[in-house]
Design a protein around this motif. Structure first.
Motif, short mmCIF file in Angstrom:
data_model
loop_
_atom_site.label_atom_id
_atom_site.label_comp_id
_atom_site.label_asym_id
_atom_site.label_seq_id
_atom_site.Cartn_x
_atom_site.Cartn_y
_atom_site.Cartn_z
N THR A 50 118.75 36.90 92.27
CA THR A 50 118.34 37.51 93.19
C THR A 50 120.29 38.43 92.74
O THR A 50 119.76 39.62 93.97
N THR B 260 122.89 27.07 88.98
CA THR B 260 123.81 26.32 89.27
C THR B 260 124.44 25.20 89.16
O THR B 260 124.33 23.78 90.12
N ASP C 149 128.33 23.07 94.22
CA ASP C 149 128.85 21.75 95.93
C ASP C 149 127.62 21.54 96.64
O ASP C 149 127.34 20.13 97.08
N ARG C 150 126.66 21.71 97.24
CA ARG C 150 125.81 21.81 98.01
C ARG C 150 124.03 21.59 97.15
O ARG C 150 123.60 22.29 97.39
N ASP D 67 121.62 20.03 97.01
CA ASP D 67 120.06 19.71 97.18
C ASP D 67 119.54 20.94 97.98
O ASP D 67 118.17 21.24 97.25
N SER D 68 119.91 22.12 98.76
CA SER D 68 119.33 23.53 98.51
C SER D 68 119.04 24.26 97.09
O SER D 68 117.63 25.19 97.49
N GLN D 69 120.44 23.53 96.42
CA GLN D 69 119.98 24.55 95.09
C GLN D 69 119.06 24.15 94.53
O GLN D 69 118.05 24.70 93.67
N LEU E 289 116.01 22.55 95.11
CA LEU E 289 114.68 23.63 96.54
C LEU E 289 114.48 24.50 95.80
O LEU E 289 113.45 24.87 95.38
N LYS E 290 115.53 25.85 95.92
CA LYS E 290 115.62 26.82 95.12
C LYS E 290 114.88 26.85 93.40
O LYS E 290 114.21 27.97 93.09
N ARG F 93 113.28 24.21 92.35
CA ARG F 93 111.97 23.59 92.13
C ARG F 93 111.47 25.08 92.67
O ARG F 93 110.15 25.18 91.63
N VAL G 79 135.24 32.10 92.49
CA VAL G 79 133.03 32.38 92.45
C VAL G 79 132.53 31.23 92.90
O VAL G 79 132.90 29.54 92.28
N ALA G 80 131.21 31.05 93.31
CA ALA G 80 130.79 30.06 94.00
C ALA G 80 129.54 29.22 92.53
O ALA G 80 129.44 29.96 91.38
N GLY G 81 129.64 27.77 92.99
CA GLY G 81 129.35 27.24 92.06
C GLY G 81 130.00 27.09 90.59
O GLY G 81 129.15 26.36 89.29
N VAL G 82 130.63 27.47 90.52
CA VAL G 82 131.83 27.37 89.56
C VAL G 82 133.61 26.47 89.92
O VAL G 82 134.35 26.19 90.95
N ASN H 32 113.55 32.16 100.08
CA ASN H 32 113.06 31.32 99.31
C ASN H 32 113.65 30.00 99.35
O ASN H 32 113.67 29.25 98.37
N PRO I 29 118.83 29.25 99.41
CA PRO I 29 120.15 29.85 98.84
C PRO I 29 119.97 30.87 96.96
O PRO I 29 119.65 30.08 96.61
N GLY J 129 123.19 32.01 94.45
CA GLY J 129 124.12 31.40 93.87
C GLY J 129 125.67 30.81 94.57
O GLY J 129 126.50 30.87 94.52
N GLN K 195 128.61 28.60 98.78
CA GLN K 195 129.33 27.59 98.72
C GLN K 195 130.30 26.93 100.12
O GLN K 195 130.36 27.37 101.10
N TYR L 188 118.06 24.63 105.93
CA TYR L 188 117.83 23.24 104.90
C TYR L 188 118.21 22.44 106.01
O TYR L 188 117.90 20.71 106.12
#
Lengths: 292, 137, 222
Positions: free
Chosen positions: A106, A160, A164-165, A167-169, A171-172, A174, A229-232, C158, C160, C162, C165, C183
């Motif tokens: 992205t 990632t 922390d969320r 389910d929505s990650q 989705l991406k 998949r 940093v998001a997701g770390v 499509n 979120p 990365g 948070q 979502y």
């Protein structure tokens, strides 16, 4: 000549990739040094694309230099700075220059970088960029127009595992698989249990997932990652371990942790490979690789 | 040259500050003559425009005197007033008059001496700042 | 509604500094509701402007008015006489109103007192939020009534990025991640399958990319 990354991925070997950060300016001396150092030691060498929204030498140019040095470049492409025309044009250009691996991302928001007032693009998102590469491979651009000569790429994307969320990650994730991504290089992971959990889910898809290993250089860096940093998420034990090392030996401790985790990933067969990031300290990567 | 005597306008809540002003007089304390009191039902009624107009018509300083925290008869009029005073201070800074010339005070009805003290305190502040730049022009 | 906010007074001042008589004119619709350019704000802007100009040694006449809507000719025309009597107009409407005045009163300079920011609504008192980008091809049905173009800071279609948070955006920890909202909303509606398929690249020709957008309907012409 390096072996094509595509071949390595299907060979069943433990895959190792690393990363090069292009310079901000025309002085490529240090980057070339890093390229020479790593080209024959890893299976693929990523080049970041205006990383953290900071304007630099292009990923395409740096990938070309890697190619010239006998390495196997992985072109990182973000959707922030180019619209669908420019992205496709650069994909064709990459193919012509002999670059056949692309990682679709992205891209960070422009306001996080050094051109805060710039107009960001995001005409496509990372899923659509993966699909775009696949379309170009079929000999058509995404406007439906015929190409005189199709491209060929090994297409990757990011995931990632410590989000922390989740389910929505997922989705991406998949959707990236569905769009045609063949390999994934993950955001930095430090918590092996979270990585295992992610892999339990991801294993059902026929894609190769390379765990992101970002070498810690200080306890402060770990805290910074957790806060910004998001997701770390660096677990407290690792922060303590870093803090417990003597000053001046902390980088060595970071290398030790990275080495340990890579070994664990390989021995316990958690992931089929790793992607090692040592932002600005690429000289240490060979030492980490020596453990394999 | 005679000492500069600032002209102040005080927007006083009728529930607290105005009573305090009365107490102040009743116990023989004089309120400074340079302060014009505008009595309002609640400081929540104070509009930014009222505050700006005070300066436009030539005041050197102005303040809003409302009930102490949690004691507004209309629940939170004093809190709203505080926010408006903050915005008006910003506007006065932008204009070049100076936000320091405007203040918000809180008090209760029985605080007569404090009312007088506050008026003197604000007068002192404005005296130090000098006449409103709008008056000099 | 259209959301706007006042420009810094020094910027406004520099636009109208050379005029002797200025009309500050408000709009009684959106900008009144978002407390940026209605009758009350016209008073505030005129008052600060008079003071700021006076400090510069200038004392132009600043008069005030406010009409119901600055984006319709019938209301704009009410200003005819007043505008004839001034040297310049300062509009506290959104960009639409400023342009309507400029078009109607061809020989008068018209200046904007506001920055028009977005289409949205007050989330609560004193907090306005953008919710629509006017892209010209509404996909809210697919996204559970939450717009990814307006509410994801990257306008992703499509899922979120990365940078999401704790349900917040990487741009600002106080800003909701639009995709997390989508979502959760679809999850609660039991409609997550709606976003499982890949959304194709958006056709931006309905956006601004075909130039100024116009709608012409013969059936409602008079």
């Amino acid at each position: 000549m390096a072996r094509p990354f595509k071949e390595i991925l299907s060979s069943g070997e433990f895959v190792v990739t690393s990363e090069i950060g292009p310079p901000k300016g025309t002085n490529i001396e240090k980057m070339v040094h890093h390229i020479e150092l790593l080209s024959d030691k890893v299976h693929g060498l990523n080049v970041t694309d205006n990383q953290s929204s900071v304007m630099r030498l292009s990923s395409l140019a740096a990938c070309h230099i890697i190619k010239d040095n006998g390495g196997e470049p992985i072109l990182q492409m973000t959707c922030r700075d180019r619209n669908r025309m420019a992205l496709q044009s650069d994909l064709i250009s990459a193919h012509v220059l002999g670059i056949h691996n692309v990682l679709c991302l992205t891209g960070d928001h422009i306001s996080l970088g050094d051109h805060k007032g710039g107009k960001q693009v995001f005409d496509l998102d990372s899923v659509q960029l993966v699909a775009t590469v696949k379309a170009l491979e079929q000999g058509k651009d995404i406007g439906g127009n015929e190409l005189d000569g199709a491209v060929e790429f090994c297409v990757g994307a990011t995931a990632t595992p410590e989000a922390d969320r989740m389910d929505s990650q997922l989705l991406k994730f998949r959707k990236k698989v569905k769009a045609g991504a063949k390999f994934f290089q993950t955001q930095a992971v430090y918590d092996m249990d979270m990585l295992k959990k992610f892999m339990e889910y991801a294993r059902q898809f026929e894609v190769k997932i390379l765990a992101g290993i970002l070498v810690l250089i200080s306890p402060g860096m770990a805290k910074y990652l957790n806060a910004n940093v998001a997701g770390v998420t660096v677990p407290q034990e690792l922060i303590n371990e870093m803090a417990g090392a003597e000053k001046g030996k902390r980088l060595q401790k970071g290398i030790e942790i990275a080495t340990r985790q890579i070994k664990q990933i390989k021995e316990e067969n958690i992931c089929p490979g790793v992607h090692i990031m040592a932002i600005g300290k690429e000289e240490i990567v060979p030492e980490i690789l020596a453990c394999l | 040259m005679a000492e500069f005597e600032p002209k102040l306008i005080a927007f006083c809540c009728s529930n607290c500050a105005t009573s305090a002003a009365n107490v102040c007089e009743a116990i023989g304390l004089s309120t400074p003559g340079n302060v014009d009191v505008v009595r309002i039902p609640c400081t929540g009624r104070v509009d930014i425009l009222h505050l700006l107009k005070a300066f436009e018509i030539g005041a050197d300083g102005a303040y809003v005197a409302g009930c102490s925290d949690g004691n507004c008869q209309f629940r939170d009029g004093n809190i709203k007033a505080k926010r408006r005073v903050a915005r008006a201070k910003k506007l006065l800074d932008e204009v070049g008059v100076g936000g320091d010339r405007l203040e918000m005070y809180n008090m209760s009805a029985s605080m007569g001496p404090e009312f007088a003290k506050m008026a003197r305190k604000m007068t002192e502040r404005i005296r130090e700042l000098g006449p409103s730049p709008l008056r000099k022009k | 509604m259209i959301i706007a906010e006042q420009k810094p007074i020094q910027e406004i001042k520099s636009m109208i500094a050379g005029y002797q008589k200025v009309l500050v004119v408000g709009c009684g619709t959106c900008v009144t509701v978002c407390m940026a350019g209605g009758e009350k704000e016209v008073g505030i802007i005129a008052s600060t402007l008079r003071m700021a100009l006076k400090l510069d040694g200038k004392e132009p006449e600043v008069i005030e008015d406010c009409i119901r809507r600055q984006c319709e000719w019938e209301f704009v025309d009410e200003l005819k006489e007043k505008i004839e009597g001034v040297d310049a107009v300062l509009s506290t409407a959104c960009g639409v109103g400023v342009q309507a005045l400029a078009e109607r009163f061809g020989d008068k300079p018209v200046y904007p007192a506001l920055n028009t920011t977005s289409m949205g609504m007050p989330k609560e008192h004193g907090f306005w939020i953008e919710t629509c980008r006017g892209c010209g091809d509404c996909g809210l049905g697919k996204f559970g009534g939450v717009c990814p173009i307006a509410r994801c800071s990257k306008g992703l279609l499509n899922g979120p990025c990365g940078g999401s948070q704790d349900g917040k955006c990487e741009v600002d920890k106080e800003m909701d991640c639009g995709w997390q909202l989508i979502y959760e909303r679809l999850n609660s509606l039991g409609q997550l399958d709606q976003i499982e398929d890949i959304v194709q690249p958006k056709d931006w020709s309905t956006d601004r990319d075909k130039g100024q957008r116009r709608i012409i309907r013969e059936d409602v012409k008079v």
